[in-house]
Every structure is written in C-alpha cells, then in structure tokens.
Design an enzyme around this catalytic site. Structure first.
Site, short mmCIF file in Angstrom:
data_model
loop_
_atom_site.label_atom_id
_atom_site.label_comp_id
_atom_site.label_asym_id
_atom_site.label_seq_id
_atom_site.Cartn_x
_atom_site.Cartn_y
_atom_site.Cartn_z
N TYR A 4 0.82 -1.22 0.00
CA TYR A 4 0.00 0.00 0.00
C TYR A 4 0.86 1.27 0.00
O TYR A 4 0.37 2.36 -0.27
CB TYR A 4 -0.95 0.03 1.21
CG TYR A 4 -2.04 -1.03 1.17
CD1 TYR A 4 -2.24 -1.82 0.04
CD2 TYR A 4 -2.88 -1.25 2.25
CE1 TYR A 4 -3.23 -2.79 0.00
CE2 TYR A 4 -3.87 -2.22 2.22
CZ TYR A 4 -4.03 -2.98 1.09
OH TYR A 4 -5.02 -3.95 1.05
N ASP A 6 -3.55 -18.04 1.62
CA ASP A 6 -4.73 -18.71 1.05
C ASP A 6 -5.28 -19.75 2.03
O ASP A 6 -6.49 -19.86 2.23
CB ASP A 6 -4.41 -19.34 -0.32
CG ASP A 6 -3.01 -19.94 -0.39
OD1 ASP A 6 -2.22 -19.75 0.55
OD2 ASP A 6 -2.71 -20.62 -1.39
N ASP A 42 -5.41 -6.65 5.96
CA ASP A 42 -6.60 -5.92 5.53
C ASP A 42 -7.72 -6.92 5.21
O ASP A 42 -8.86 -6.80 5.67
CB ASP A 42 -6.23 -5.10 4.28
CG ASP A 42 -7.29 -4.10 3.89
OD1 ASP A 42 -8.27 -3.97 4.63
OD2 ASP A 42 -7.14 -3.45 2.83
N LYS A 57 3.15 -15.51 2.36
CA LYS A 57 3.08 -16.26 1.11
C LYS A 57 4.54 -16.59 0.75
O LYS A 57 5.05 -16.24 -0.31
CB LYS A 57 2.39 -15.40 0.04
CG LYS A 57 2.03 -16.15 -1.22
CD LYS A 57 0.88 -17.12 -1.03
CE LYS A 57 0.63 -17.89 -2.32
NZ LYS A 57 -0.27 -19.04 -2.16
N ASP A 73 -11.07 -8.34 7.86
CA ASP A 73 -12.47 -8.21 7.43
C ASP A 73 -13.17 -9.56 7.43
O ASP A 73 -14.33 -9.68 7.81
CB ASP A 73 -12.56 -7.58 6.03
CG ASP A 73 -12.66 -6.06 6.12
OD1 ASP A 73 -12.39 -5.52 7.21
OD2 ASP A 73 -13.01 -5.42 5.11
#
Ligand code: NAD
Length: 360
Positions: A142, A223, A247, A191, A251
C-alpha cells in the site's frame, strides 16, 4: 491519574456512538478515581465542510500531544465522489502516518450470547470466537513504489511489496507481546512459497521465537489462513501479518463474528499514544435514528484504557459490563433476534453505565 484524550466524533453515527462512550468513560473515571480530559476535534467530512480539509492542522497537533485518540467514524455519501481530491478517509491515513501508528490490533470476538449472529455453523463456533489480528499498517504494497507504464507498446501497472527488517521486527515484537498476554499461540501469515518479502518476514518470526520460548508459533500461507478462519476459527489466538493480507483477513474474521457493530480496533506505534475506533464506518443509512450499536466504540475505549493507559482493571470492567448486558438479552437492532429486548443507542450506553456504577 489524569489523561488527555483527543476525541474525533466524525460523521454519520460517529457523534452518537462517541456520546455513549464518553458517558461510560466518565463512570470509569469516577469509580476508579481518574481524570479524563476530552478535547473535541474535527476530522473527516465535517472538517471538509467547516475547514476545507479532512484533517485540519489543529486536529493533528492536538492528537500528537494527547495521551490517546478516540474516533467515531468518518465519511458519507455527501463526500463520496471517488474523483474528488479531498476525501474524508484522508483524515485516517493522515493521522496514522503522522502519529506513526504502524500496528493495527483487531480483536474478532464473538461473545457466547451472540453465537447465533455468526454465519458459521454451531459446531464450528462452539462457545464463541476470540481471535486477535495484528496487522502491519504503514508499509508493504500500500506504500510501495507504484506506477503505470508502457512495455512493448502495452499499457501496464505495478505495485511493489517491500518490507525492511526494522518494519517487520517491530510489528512481530508486538505480536509476540500480545500473545504473551493472551494464550501464547501465534500464527504468522505470509506467502513465503512465492514472495521474497514473505521469506524475510518468516525468518524474522522464527528468529524472534527464540526469545519467546513459551509462545507456540506456526506459519500459514495466506490462502490457507483464509480457509482456516471459516473452517475452524478457534484454532487461532493471535495472528500477525502484513498490511495487505491483514486488511483482507481482518475483514473476513469480523464477518465470522456476525456483527460489525461489536468490533473495536486499536492502532499503535512506538510509545503509548494510540488511536482507538470501531471497525465500522459512519453508517449513513441509520445516522440520526438513535439505533446505532455503540458497543464497538465502547469496547474501543476499553482497548484505549488497556494499551495506552495500562488500566487493565478498568478495561476489563467495561468488557464485563458489555458481556453482561448481552447475556441479559439486551440487543440493538443490528444484533436483534426473537425473544430479546430491543434497545437504542442511548439505552445501550445507559445500561453499561448502570452496570459499572453498581461495580458489576
Ligand atoms: P458501514 O460500516 O458504515 O455500514 C455498513 C452496514 O453496517 C450499514 O448497513 C450500517 O447501517 C451497518 N452498521 C455499521 N455500523 C453499525 C453500528 N454501529 N450499529 C448498527 N449498524 C451498523 O460501511 P459503509 O456503508 O461501507 O460505509 C459508510 C461510510 O463510512 C462510507 O463513507 C465509508 O467511506 C465510511 N467508512 C469509514 C470508516 C472509518 O471511519 N473508519 C470505515 C469504513 C467505512
């Protein structure tokens, strides 16, 4: 003790949920002998209207000098033009950046009395869910290099995930410390089978694990972690991860708890100054109707007492009061089910205050 709290009511339901939270803090102050000084500041859409900027200088300066920042929510349809150069959310990014709040703590808690709110089956939820997600907040993709260019005549765009050792070390340290205060179980999500930045991340987690021998550490690929949160959320205690993975996972975790009106958050940095806010937005659809659930903001204030002021007893008192009104069957509209008693924003605040005054 005396504490200075910068209070940003913001937009939509922000002022309503903040009003109840201040009532609760005042009861805590009286019961435990503290002084909370509140300075009310503008940020978000209301600041755009009054000052022409989402984050006025005065707001920033007062926040920097305060012991903590308590925020309702910002934004709304009035300012929601995606092409606009000035947007309410810039206040949040500006505050996090200026206060160097690089760590986001998001507990995803499903209290037992609310177990039916979860979209997951009973046998998965069991007695409730209690996960704490530690998300890196000021680095990674980001904030990395980005751009649009033409390669071999074809337009392309790129974003860069970059982390340095210091950025990873400081967030991983908070995660280990958080684990020590909870159930001493830490899952690091990355990852590392593909990303170089994840391999660096993982090596730092493993290195630091030597300093925290009591903490059980495991690693999951993002994942798999996304699947495991819905398959068996109770396997998690503390999860630490990068900005972008955090992020998404936070959620997802909040969805499995069933109500957005219940979840608090804390953004922390190097010292004790932190910013505390509910994870929900300004809910313009219900603003002014006095039906918003104030519990996420009230629980955010409990996090403020715990993390910025080290007032554990006081924080627990608020959390217990929230738990007991839920157990007694009181519900705001967003978590209402058959056989429960429907209450509004102000009644929810009053009920918590009554519990706290009785010393329950
Ligand atoms: P939202 O969280 O405001 O609302 C989503 C849904 O949940 C709505 O139906 C709302 O009524 C309900 N809801 C949210 N909080 C509730 C509460 N405390 N009690 C009862 N119901 C509640 O998300 P959105 O609709 O996507 O966004 C609305 C505005 O808020 C947008 O302008 C967005 O940019 C902004 N926003 C701000 C923040 C923040 O200030 N941190 C976070 C997210 C969104």
């Amino acid at each position: 003790m005396k504490y200075n709290i910068a209070v940003i009511r913001g937009d939509g339901i922000g002022p309503e949920v903040i009003a109840e939270t201040i009532k609760v803090l005042n009861v805590i102050a009286e019961r435990f002998g503290h002084t909370f000084n509140y300075e009310y500041l503008l940020a978000g859409g209301c600041a755009i209207d009054e000052e022409g900027t989402p984050l006025p200088n005065k707001t920033l300066e007062v926040c920097k000098k305060s012991d903590a920042v308590l925020l309702g929510a910002v934004g709304g349809p009035k300012w929601d033009n995606t092409n606009a150069k000035i947007r309410p959310e810039q206040a949040l990014l500006g505050l996090r950046g200026a206060l160097n709040l690089y760590c986001n703590l998001r507990p995803a808690v499903l209290y037992k009395p609310l177990k039916n709110e979860s979209p997951l089956k009973d046998e998965i939820v069991k007695d409730g869910i209690d996960i704490c997600i530690v998300r890196e907040l000021t680095g990674g993709i980001y904030f990395g290099d980005r751009g649009v260019d033409i390669i071999d005549g074809v337009k392309s765009a790129y974003d860069t995930e970059r982390y340095n050792v210091n950025e990873i070390t400081r967030i991983v340290r908070i995660a280990f410390e958080t684990s020590m205060k909870r159930n001493k179980k830490l899952t690091s999500v990355d990852k590392a089978n593909i990303l170089e930045s994840s391999r660096l991340w993982r090596s730092i987690v493993n290195e630091m694990a030597n300093e925290y021998k009591e903490v059980e550490v495991n690693h999951l690929y993002i994942d798999n972690a996304a699947m495991q949160i819905v398959k068996d959320p109770n396997q998690f205690d503390v999860i630490v991860t990068s900005n972008i993975f955090g992020d998404i996972l936070s959620d997802e975790a909040s969805m499995v708890t069933g109500s957005i009106g219940m979840l608090p958050s804390a953004s922390l940095g190097e010292g004790t100054l932190g910013m505390y806010e509910p994870i929900h937005g300004s809910a313009p659809d219900i603003a002014g109707k006095r039906i918003a659930n104030p519990l996420a903001t009230i629980l955010s204030s409990a996090m403020m007492l715990r993390y910025s002021f080290s007032l554990e007893k006081e924080a627990k008192a608020i959390e217990n009061a929230v738990f007991s009104i839920l157990e007694e069957g009181y519900r705001t509209g967003d978590i209402m089910t058959d056989g429960k008693e429907l209450i509004g924003t102000v009644e929810a605040g009053n009920l918590i205050c009554e519990k706290l005054k009785k010393g329950e």
